[in-house]
Write a protein that holds these residues in place. Structure first.
Motif, PDB file in Angstrom:
ATOM      1  N   GLU A  18      26.569  38.945  47.724  1.00 28.89           N
ATOM      2  CA  GLU A  18      27.381  38.567  46.346  1.00 28.89           C
ATOM      3  C   GLU A  18      25.662  39.053  45.326  1.00 28.89           C
ATOM      4  N   PRO A  23      22.613  44.209  44.036  1.00 29.90           N
ATOM      5  CA  PRO A  23      22.879  45.070  43.364  1.00 29.90           C
ATOM      6  C   PRO A  23      23.334  46.108  43.152  1.00 29.90           C
ATOM      7  N   TYR A  32      15.894  40.476  44.887  1.00 30.71           N
ATOM      8  CA  TYR A  32      16.988  39.476  44.327  1.00 30.71           C
ATOM      9  C   TYR A  32      17.445  38.751  45.859  1.00 30.71           C
ATOM     10  N   VAL A  54      21.215  50.479  41.219  1.00 29.70           N
ATOM     11  CA  VAL A  54      21.732  49.311  40.481  1.00 29.70           C
ATOM     12  C   VAL A  54      23.026  48.910  40.615  1.00 29.70           C
ATOM     13  N   HIS A  95      26.651  47.832  42.685  1.00 35.14           N
ATOM     14  CA  HIS A  95      28.064  46.784  42.848  1.00 35.14           C
ATOM     15  C   HIS A  95      28.082  45.615  41.280  1.00 35.14           C
ATOM     16  N   SER A 102      30.624  42.116  42.105  1.00 30.35           N
ATOM     17  CA  SER A 102      29.708  40.429  42.309  1.00 30.35           C
ATOM     18  C   SER A 102      28.345  40.072  41.963  1.00 30.35           C
ATOM     19  N   SER A 103      27.816  41.151  41.316  1.00 32.27           N
ATOM     20  CA  SER A 103      26.403  40.961  40.685  1.00 32.27           C
ATOM     21  C   SER A 103      25.494  41.326  39.924  1.00 32.27           C
ATOM     22  N   TRP A 104      25.043  39.676  39.106  1.00 28.26           N
ATOM     23  CA  TRP A 104      24.897  39.763  37.976  1.00 28.26           C
ATOM     24  C   TRP A 104      23.871  40.888  37.473  1.00 28.26           C
ATOM     25  N   MET A 105      22.815  41.000  38.275  1.00 28.98           N
ATOM     26  CA  MET A 105      22.097  42.272  38.526  1.00 28.98           C
ATOM     27  C   MET A 105      22.304  43.933  37.827  1.00 28.98           C
ATOM     28  N   SER A 106      23.532  43.772  38.582  1.00 26.74           N
ATOM     29  CA  SER A 106      23.870  45.169  38.473  1.00 26.74           C
ATOM     30  C   SER A 106      25.244  45.147  36.981  1.00 26.74           C
ATOM     31  N   ARG A 116      23.074  34.212  33.816  1.00 23.77           N
ATOM     32  CA  ARG A 116      23.959  34.082  34.721  1.00 23.77           C
ATOM     33  C   ARG A 116      23.114  34.751  36.043  1.00 23.77           C
ATOM     34  N   MET A 117      22.603  35.658  36.287  1.00 24.70           N
ATOM     35  CA  MET A 117      21.017  36.746  37.342  1.00 24.70           C
ATOM     36  C   MET A 117      20.450  35.096  38.114  1.00 24.70           C
TER      37      MET A 117
END
Lengths: 215, 291
Positions: free
Chosen positions: A68, A71, A95, B75, B78, B81-85, B126-127
């Motif tokens: 999930e 990234p 991550y 980066v 995604h 769903s990814s908070w980093m993205s 959120r990450m």
């Protein structure tokens, strides 16, 4: 539909770390990287103190937090439940490593060898620059499974289609197979024994079961 | 031999902390810059550019920390769903919008940039919450804590920078007071949640306990007192406000550094049941290292 899982019978494990060694040889992981290892857990209060040996590693969760958060879409889940990594796409942000509650992920930035800073034969043969600077982990020996299946072998039953840690186990602690197949060894063991999964309360739905008592 | 108890994570270090520090403070500063620009558009230069520099520095630190920096564009792949993205997507929008707003003195666009900045801080919060492997990060109360400290740091930075200029928005002092109270409440709530038995590794709680009094007193109560005096006694208010802002800023950065680098013990391992080596002789399981 297939769901590959691993089963560890905690009553049988003697903590010999043969599975750890077999994994290291098969995957030529750097010195401090252990995709499979066995914990030595002490519990209880003096004088009733006990000890359990607990094989751990990537749990190939049905709901993997590493997937999930990734990234770059590097971590993905195969149709058979194996959580895999695309090393050519990973950016090495780690991550996934902080998202994994099983400490199953590793990032190694430069080549490291076990002795004298130079590679042993097995390390040289299995050296893979794609695994530097990216996240790595156990993949249930997916290559062995795929190659074995292409030859008509059954993972978990035929050693050449089964993860090396399972093959190497001296105490018949580790089992591998398809949870969806009621005839598989893992399905039979889970029917006949009481089991638990680690950190299940986190909602990860691990694909690694621990047997602790007969039903 | 690998430890069974939770260990301090080493995957994200000082550079990751710098991203949370620079990103939060920078985005907070950008918000107050956009608001102040409605009184005087010179603030877009005075504090807008430093805000972007802070966010950019944080992102650069992270870029230097990743294993494959030249793949950094991945980066963005995604965002579903990814908070980093999502953080990266927010940053990608933030810089061009903010730079155009500053260059052309567009106050409305600066406000849009500030809103993107808020989204950026939210993504950062959120990450941390999505990092399931670190109990003190996945605690939901970390989201308001990260948001409130970003706003507090932004307000504090604005006051510090503004001290160098003859006129400044008078509403900034009350804003910092409100932000400090909000952050104190968020911190106390966050800490209370993690002090519940079984909520966090023992060593994480010890670190949070260590930093609690310095953060509460030097980072909140003292600056709140100084700001009250500054409001009541105009002579010397500029100096008092700058000192209070400095303390507020330092506390926020110390807090984030501690959360990322010192309190971040991982989940560790646990067994729900101990093996029954003779039938019927099982034992309760074990979760070493937890409160």
């Amino acid at each position: 539909m297939t769901r590959y899982v691993m089963v560890a019978d905690l009553r049988r494990c003697v903590g010999c770390q043969t599975c750890t060694a077999a994994c290291k040889v098969a995957n030529a992981t750097p010195p401090w990287v252990q995709w499979r290892w066995v914990l030595d857990v002490e519990y209880g209060e003096y004088p009733d103190v006990w000890r359990a040996f607990v094989p751990v590693g990537c749990q190939h969760c049905a709901n993997p937090p590493c997937l999930e958060v990734c990234p770059s879409g590097t971590t993905w889940q195969r149709g058979d439940g194996i959580v895999a990594i695309n090393y050519d796409r990973c950016i090495g942000c780690s991550y996934c490593a902080v998202a994994c509650p099983y400490q199953a992920r590793y990032k190694v930035d430069g080549a490291e060898y076990a002795y004298d800073g130079s590679p042993m034969e097995v390390e040289r043969a299995r050296e893979d620059p794609r695994r530097l600077g990216v996240s790595t982990k156990c993949d249930f020996c997916a290559d062995r499974i795929d190659q074995g299946k292409s030859r008509g072998l059954i993972p978990g039953q035929d050693p050449e289609a089964t993860p090396v840690c399972v093959n190497s186990c001296i105490a018949n602690t580790l089992y591998f197979g398809d949870l969806k197949d009621p005839q598989s060894a893992v399905s039979r063991l889970l029917r006949e024994n009481q089991s638990f999964r680690m950190h299940e309360e986190l909602g990860t739905e691990p694909g690694f079961y621990y047997l602790w008592e007969k039903k | 031999m690998r430890a069974v108890e939770p260990e301090l994570q080493r995957n994200w270090g000082g550079q990751a902390a710098a991203n949370f520090i620079g990103g939060g403070a920078g985005a907070g500063l950008l918000l107050f810059t956009a608001l102040a620009a409605y009184q005087n558009s010179l603030w877009l230069y005075r504090t807008g550019l430093p805000a972007l520099a802070l966010i950019g520095t944080g992102l650069t630190c992270v870029w230097l920390e990743i294993g494959r920096p030249w793949r950094f564009l991945n980066v963005l792949r995604h965002g579903g769903s990814s908070w980093m993205s999502r953080e990266a997507l927010a940053a990608s929008a933030l810089f061009p919008v903010a730079l155009v707003a500053i260059a052309l003195h567009l106050r409305g666009l600066a406000l849009i940039a500030a809103l993107i900045g808020l989204a950026f801080i939210y993504c950062q919060a959120r990450m941390l919450k999505a990092a399931t492997g670190i109990p003190v990060w996945r605690e939901p109360a970390i989201v308001p804590l990260i948001l409130s400290t970003g706003l507090t740091e932004g307000a504090a930075l604005f006051i510090i920078v503004a001290a160098a200029f003859p006129a400044r928005p008078r509403w900034m002092l009350p804003v910092l007071i409100v932000a400090l109270v909000g952050r104190l409440v968020a911190w106390q709530t966050y800490r209370a949640h993690l002090r519940v038995p079984g909520a966090a590794p023992r060593r994480s709680v010890e670190v949070l306990n260590q930093i609690h009094e310095p953060v509460r007193i030097a980072g909140h109560l003292l600056p709140l007192g100084l700001l009250m005096i500054a409001l009541a006694v105009p002579p010397g208010a500029r100096l008092l406000a700058a000192v209070a802002a400095g303390l507020s800023l330092a506390a926020g950065w110390y807090l984030k550094y501690s959360l990322v680098c010192r309190a971040s013990y991982n989940q560790g391992f646990a067994i729900v049941h101990a093996p029954a080596r003779s039938p019927g002789y099982g034992h309760a399981g074990a979760k070493p290292g937890w409160t």
